[in-house]
Design an enzyme around this catalytic site. Structure first.
Site, short mmCIF file in Angstrom:
data_model
loop_
_atom_site.label_atom_id
_atom_site.label_comp_id
_atom_site.label_asym_id
_atom_site.label_seq_id
_atom_site.Cartn_x
_atom_site.Cartn_y
_atom_site.Cartn_z
N GLY A 159 0.66 5.75 -3.62
CA GLY A 159 0.30 6.81 -3.86
C GLY A 159 -0.82 6.31 -5.13
O GLY A 159 -0.97 7.40 -5.70
N GLU A 186 -11.13 23.73 4.66
CA GLU A 186 -9.83 23.08 3.39
C GLU A 186 -10.75 22.04 2.95
O GLU A 186 -10.14 21.65 1.47
CB GLU A 186 -9.28 22.65 4.45
N CYS A 241 -13.24 24.83 13.10
CA CYS A 241 -13.88 23.67 13.24
C CYS A 241 -13.54 23.82 15.51
O CYS A 241 -13.87 25.02 15.64
CB CYS A 241 -14.31 22.52 12.63
N GLY A 271 -11.55 25.18 16.00
CA GLY A 271 -10.32 25.54 16.01
C GLY A 271 -11.74 26.82 16.49
O GLY A 271 -10.64 27.86 17.66
N GLY A 325 -3.92 6.96 -5.52
CA GLY A 325 -5.15 7.86 -4.87
C GLY A 325 -4.55 9.36 -6.26
O GLY A 325 -5.25 9.37 -7.05
N GLU A 376 -18.16 19.30 25.52
CA GLU A 376 -17.89 17.97 25.10
C GLU A 376 -16.95 17.29 26.17
O GLU A 376 -16.01 16.20 25.71
CB GLU A 376 -17.32 18.52 23.56
N HIS A 393 -15.44 24.34 7.57
CA HIS A 393 -14.43 23.03 7.05
C HIS A 393 -13.83 23.89 5.25
O HIS A 393 -14.47 22.89 4.53
CB HIS A 393 -13.97 21.89 7.18
N SER A 432 1.60 -0.98 0.02
CA SER A 432 -0.32 0.00 -0.47
C SER A 432 0.54 1.52 -0.13
O SER A 432 2.35 1.30 0.02
CB SER A 432 -0.57 0.25 0.97
N1 GLN Z 1 -15.28 17.98 18.49
C1 GLN Z 1 -16.13 19.59 18.00
C2 GLN Z 1 -17.29 19.36 17.60
O1 GLN Z 1 -17.98 17.96 16.79
C3 GLN Z 1 -15.36 19.99 16.58
C4 GLN Z 1 -15.53 18.87 15.07
C5 GLN Z 1 -14.58 19.14 13.84
O2 GLN Z 1 -13.36 20.01 14.93
N2 GLN Z 1 -14.14 18.57 13.35
O3 GLN Z 1 -18.47 19.96 17.56
#
Ligand code: GLN
Length: 551
Positions: free
Chosen positions: A22, A517, A389, A391, A24, A413, A515, A19
């Protein structure tokens, strides 16, 4: 009556020997070359493991979970497909053995097999073929199918058999098979070794499949006699033995494959000779590569997260930063900072070299205090910071503790009994029984506040971005945050939920619940990453003008 769609052609890419060759990237590169010739293509990734999707997998096991626009949690290869092809994949572009069995078992429970014994052949293989052929209604010219794992794995067997059947049903002119293998170099013997490749091909042949093309991953060039030898032992034409040398950047692979003639061989195998003579349009791609390889200066960014040992966990973020840096004509120096290792004593030393700080997404309590320290450092030292997120959620916690004076503030959480639950569970999550597939997932429309930094970055009032979370910013505290300079500058159009927070007493401090990204591509680098890189460089160079300022 609607005319019957034309029969699309299939290219199957499987891997042998080991595996991590590369596959992908080779698949995405071939798709790119076909697309650049004007063909309409898509790619599907088949994953032979039993999990229904990778959503519940630990990043150490699997790397990043990539989320599609329609909210599927998928393999990270789909990220490569989107970044290379600038297309949107869907929940149909990735499926696992778990998903296949789930469908078959549900059908069995409904009595749909009419008393028959349900078996791997034909029921599981039929379901695999049905899922592969789902895109036939969409008018694609070529559908590429990447099979995860390596041939010879027990769990890959039903896939190999399904492919054999598909080729038998549609004919060789409609289904071409590529095997990606490794030609190891034995230092002691000073030789490249072809035996593992021969064995992989033999295995495929025993399963009734003759590969048409071999893509041979190698550290050293393959000599003509060596290619001839491989061809002779594997029944593959010599021109179809393609060398795939190691390169510095994954973005060089399409050009390398073009040079080796991979796309031409595939087109010829599929009877699409006239497309093989078309010149691929790779103008934008080459411009990107040129920017990437000829930077005018460099930028130092810290990525603060807890999966630093496994870089695949942050694949899309890393690639988005590369896109943003190339756009700004800068070379990216990424400093991988393990949030668990950040302490009061070492933080200055860890972060003093960087010009921008990115706080990564995440789940659970490990490493969060380090993230909070890094956020405080960025906020107080006016260093450009992007929080994604988790972050963003940790930024809300840091602000509550250090600015609002809520000492034990937290996300529920992490601490369900915190007196200041500034981040709390989304109400709809209370009813969810299962962990798999139940987060808030996929794209939502977000409204941006005029005159905010985020608005100036996107230059529009409304955006669509993808999500993957269970917790959110607690509205109850919004007024207090805003009074102290942490404003909510983006909200979900439907629910009003907080999507963006930015700190106005700072040159560039943006945190997002979504996100970004997942949407940065080579042809369309994401504005948030472009701006973040730009701000980081500018900040470190006292507002020195950057080259593409007016682009
Ligand atoms: N743990 C957080 C939540 O569930 C953030 C999730 C994440 O960063 N994708 O809301």
């Amino acid at each position: 009556m609607k005319a019957k769609n034309k029969q699309p052609k299939y290219v199957i890419i499987s891997g042998g020997v080991t595996s991590s060759l590369g596959k992908g990237i080779v698949s995405a590169s071939l798709a790119k070359l076909l697309q650049a010739r004007g063909l309409k293509v898509t790619i599907i990734k088949l994953d032979p493991y039993i999990n229904v999707d990778p959503g519940t997998l630990n990043p150490y096991e699997h790397g990043e979970v990539y989320v599609t626009h329609d909210g599927a949690e998928t393999d990270l290869d789909l990220g490569h497909y989107e970044r290379f092809l600038n297309i949107r994949t869907t929940k149909n572009n990735n499926f696992t053995t778990g998903r296949v069995y789930q469908t078959v078992i549900e059908k069995e429970r409904k009595g749909e097999y009419l008393g028959k014994t349900v078996q791997v052949i034909p029921h599981i293989t039929d379901e695999i073929k049905r899922r592969i052929r789902i895109f036939e209604k969409d008018d694609f010219d070529i559908i590429l199918v990447e099979i995860g794992g390596t041939v010879g794995d027990i769990e890959s067997l039903p896939y190999i058999e399904a492919i054999r059947q598909l080729q038998w049903e549609l004919g060789k002119e409609n289904v071409s098979i590529i095997l990606l293998t490794l030609i190891p170099y034995l230092k002691a013997a000073g030789e490249l070794k072809t035996k593992p490749t021969q064995h992989s091909v033999k295995f495929l042949m025993q399963s009734g499949i003759q590969p048409d093309v071999l893509v041979c991953r190698t550290e050293k060039p393959l000599s003509e006699p060596l290619k001839e030898k491989i061809a002779l032992f594997t029944n593959v034409k010599k021109e179809a033995v393609i060398e795939s040398r190691d390169v510095d950047s994954i973005y060089e692979v399409p050009l390398l494959m073009k040079q080796e003639g991979l796309d031409k061989v595939v087109l010829e195998n599929l009877g699409l000779k006239k497309w093989a003579h078309k010149k691929p349009n790779l103008k934008q791609w080459i411009k990107f590569l040129d920017d990437l390889k000829n930077p005018k200066d460099s930028v130092h960014i810290a990525l603060v997260g807890k999966y630093i040992q496994l870089r695949d966990a942050y694949k899309s973020i890393h690639e988005s930063l590369i896109h943003g840096a190339a756009y700004n004509h800068l070379e990216l120096h990424l400093h991988w900072i393990d949030s668990e290792k950040i302490t009061e004593e070492n933080i200055r030393q860890l972060l003093s070299q960087v010009q921008g700080i990115l706080i990564a997404p995440g789940f659970g309590s490990r490493g969060i205090e380090g993230k909070i320290k890094a956020i405080q450092y960025a906020r107080e030292n006016q260093i450009p910071m992007l929080g994604i997120c988790f972050g963003m959620q940790m930024t809300a916690v840091e602000f509550a503790r250090n600015v609002l004076g809520f000492t034990n503030a937290n996300s529920t959480e992490i601490d369900p009994s915190t007196p200041y639950p500034v981040i709390d569970l989304l109400p709809e999550q209370l009813e969810k029984k299962y962990l798999g597939g139940t987060l808030r997932l996929g794209a939502k429309t977000i409204l941006l506040k005029e005159n905010s930094l985020i608005h100036s970055i996107y230059q529009t009032n409304s955006i669509e971005e993808r999500h993957r979370h269970r917790y959110f910013f607690n509205e109850k505290y919004k007024e207090l945050y805003e009074k102290n300079g942490m404003i909510v500058s983006g909200v979900d159009k439907e629910t009003g939920l907080t999507e963006v927070m930015e700190y106005i007493h700072h040159p560039w401090f943006v945190t997002v619940q979504f996100h970004p990204e997942y949407q940065s591509t080579v042809n369309k680098p994401h504005p948030l990453f472009i701006s973040f890189i730009h701000a980081s460089y500018k900040h470190a160079h006292n507002n020195k003008k950057l080259i593409p300022e007016n682009e």
